[in-house]
Design an enzyme around this catalytic site. Structure first.
Site, PDB file in Angstrom:
ATOM      1  CG  PHE A  81       7.799   0.599   2.291  1.00  0.00           C
ATOM      2  CD1 PHE A  81       7.028   1.620   2.930  1.00  0.00           C
ATOM      3  CD2 PHE A  81       8.367   1.124   1.075  1.00  0.00           C
ATOM      4  CE1 PHE A  81       7.131   3.027   2.629  1.00  0.00           C
ATOM      5  CE2 PHE A  81       8.430   2.280   0.598  1.00  0.00           C
ATOM      6  CZ  PHE A  81       7.707   3.508   1.361  1.00  0.00           C
ATOM      7  CE1 TYR A 118      -2.952   3.267   0.889  1.00  0.00           C
ATOM      8  CE2 TYR A 118      -2.509   2.733   3.220  1.00  0.00           C
ATOM      9  CZ  TYR A 118      -3.241   3.433   2.091  1.00  0.00           C
ATOM     10  OH  TYR A 118      -3.672   4.581   2.598  1.00  0.00           O
ATOM     11  CB  ILE A 119       2.964   2.871   2.633  1.00  0.00           C
ATOM     12  CG1 ILE A 119       1.803   2.940   3.523  1.00  0.00           C
ATOM     13  CG2 ILE A 119       3.753   4.296   2.620  1.00  0.00           C
ATOM     14  CD1 ILE A 119       2.161   2.900   4.888  1.00  0.00           C
ATOM     15  CB  SER A 135       4.124   2.173  13.556  1.00  0.00           C
ATOM     16  OG  SER A 135       2.869   2.274  13.993  1.00  0.00           O
ATOM     17  CE1 TYR A 165       3.381  -3.657  12.082  1.00  0.00           C
ATOM     18  CE2 TYR A 165       2.149  -2.221  13.519  1.00  0.00           C
ATOM     19  CZ  TYR A 165       2.899  -2.590  12.484  1.00  0.00           C
ATOM     20  OH  TYR A 165       3.223  -1.441  11.566  1.00  0.00           O
ATOM     21  CG  ASP A 222      11.037 -13.809   2.530  1.00  0.00           C
ATOM     22  OD1 ASP A 222       9.807 -14.164   2.678  1.00  0.00           O
ATOM     23  OD2 ASP A 222      11.539 -13.151   3.522  1.00  0.00           O
ATOM     24  CG  ASN A 262       7.150 -11.794   0.563  1.00  0.00           C
ATOM     25  OD1 ASN A 262       6.122 -11.065   0.763  1.00  0.00           O
ATOM     26  ND2 ASN A 262       7.496 -12.666   2.114  1.00  0.00           N
ATOM     27  CE  LYS A 302       6.750  -2.060  11.479  1.00  0.00           C
ATOM     28  NZ  LYS A 302       7.440  -1.880  10.065  1.00  0.00           N
TER      29      LYS A 302
END
Ligand code: NAD
Ligand code: UD1
Length: 354
Positions: free
Chosen positions: A82, A13-14, A126, A150, A60, A34, A154
């Site tokens: 990303f 997406y980004i 994030s 998650y 990957d 990937n 990060k």
């Protein structure tokens, strides 16, 4: 100096929006993905928008051998990284998968970058690393803490990058902490394409508006906010893409000729920068804006708070303005309009045949 950039996760997406922004100002891009959460169709459409085929390598970031081949056959100025898994709920159910992909994958990428002496990195972090913030707006010096795998992945990568910058001062490691990315390309050709039922607010609202989902569950109306619903800093993905361009320009500016006229880069070490608008919008405000733009009612009901959610989160975007000369330009109206166009033109996302 080479202007070639490796974009890991560039089919996502980004990443896809950023590829367009990079191409527009003359960067040469190689996408490495990937396709675990994206599709060739996204690459095809991004190529069409750019007006030429994107150099795409299906791979990957944990595949050291393939990465070596890619670095051996291209001379990169740097990497925009990303690639990563991003679903909070899934990370709670499958923590090893998240740490393996996001943390081990990044370590492998960094090792290969070091081997080939490519030391410029822009990493997708994030606002989740700030946990439940003590102060608003949140600046980059705020305390960091996370409650789900998650977010921990990060934060772990941020710590790795900090340690790396201390151990070897030739690295320039810009960590962009995104607030809440929403929106789509104004062409309506590329946008966010969640698998299954969306977890995040904006895609959920747009799927209700288009009639794919019955109603929105609003998680809590008793937060200490303007109307009791959660407040977030929604940022248009087009602005976010420009933030990456600004970060790359900043890295390039650190390259100066030395006494013998040879380009030499002044490294900047680890540099965290928020990418947000600095403005908070509540869930109800976003629902209302989306209804106005789309002309559709968005039925909703209030339900319990979602575990792990916080009341309010919005950025201090001062560092990005001061250092990068970047600030978000697009409004909530722009975000809703572009999401609505993308949703109407692609009710099934990139999966045309559903
Ligand atoms: P996305 O899932 O659309 O894009 C990520 C891309 O990475 C996908 O194309 C996927 O196929 C690829 N990928 C995943 N693991 C890979 C691996 N091991 N090797 C190669 N490719 C791999 O997500 P996005 O929304 O574009 O997010 C991009 C980055 O920004 C992610 O790291 C995400 O965690 C981070 N981020 C996203 C948001 C958000 O709300 N979208 C917010 C903050 C941070
Ligand atoms: C979530 C993730 C965060 C991640 C970010 C961007 C959690 C706890 N946090 O943040 O780690 O970086 O997405 O991908 O999942 N809401 C509803 N109904 C919905 C969906 C959301 O009311 O169906 C509300 C939420 O309670 C919140 C706001 O909308 O108040 C925004 O939610 P969301 O889009 O999921 O983003 P975040 O919670 O900020």
């Amino acid at each position: 100096m080479t202007n070639k950039i490796l974009v890991t996760g560039g089919a996502g997406y980004i990443g896809s929006h950023t590829c367009i922004a990079l191409h527009e100002i003359g960067y040469d891009i190689v996408v490495y993905d990937n396709l675990s959460n994206s599709s060739r169709e996204a690459i095809n459409r991004t190529s069409t928008l750019i007006g030429q085929p994107i150099e795409f390598i299906k791979g990957d970031i944990r595949d050291a051998e393939l990465l070596r081949q890619v670095f051996a056959s291209h001379q990169f100025f740097g990497v925009i990284h990303f690639a990563g898994l991003k679903a909070v709920g899934e990370s709670v159910a499958k923590p090893l998968m998240y740490y393996n992909n996001n943390v081990s994958g990044t370590i492998t990428l960094l090792e290969i970058m070091a081997e080939y002496d490519v030391k410029n990195l822009i990493f997708s972090s994030s606002a989740t690393v700030y946990g439940d913030p003590e102060n608003l707006p949140i600046d980059e010096t705020s305390k960091r803490s996370c409650t789900n795998p998650y977010g921990q992945s990060k934060l772990a990568v941020e710590h790795i990058l900090e340690d790396l910058a201390v151990s070897d001062t030739s690295w320039s490691l810009i960590t962009l902490r995104y607030f809440n990315p929403v929106g789509a390309h104004p062409s309506g050709q590329i946008g966010e394409d969640p698998n299954d039922i969306p977890n995040n607010l904006m895609p959920y609202i747009s799927q209700v508006a288009v009639g794919k989902l019955d109603k929105l569950n609003i998680f809590g109306n008793d937060y200490p906010t303007i109307d009791g619903t959660g407040v977030r800093d929604f940022i248009h993905v087009i602005d976010l893409a420009q933030g990456h361009v600004a970060a790359l320009n900043y890295l390039e500016k650190q390259t100066v000729p030395n006494e013998s006229g040879v380009a030499k880069q002044n490294s900047i070490g680890f540099l965290p920068i928020n990418l947000g608008t600095g403005k908070g919008t509540s869930v109800l405000e976003l629902v209302s804006a989306f209804s106005d733009i789309s002309g559709q009612t968005v039925p909703y009901q209030f339900t319990n708070r979602r575990d792990g959610d916080i009341a309010s989160c919005y950025a201090s975007a001062d560092t990005a303005l001061t250092l990068l000369g970047w600030e978000a330009r697009l409004s909530i109206t722009d975000m809703c309009r572009d999401v609505w166009r993308w949703q109407r033109l692609n009710p099934n996302g990139y999966k045309k045949d559903l």
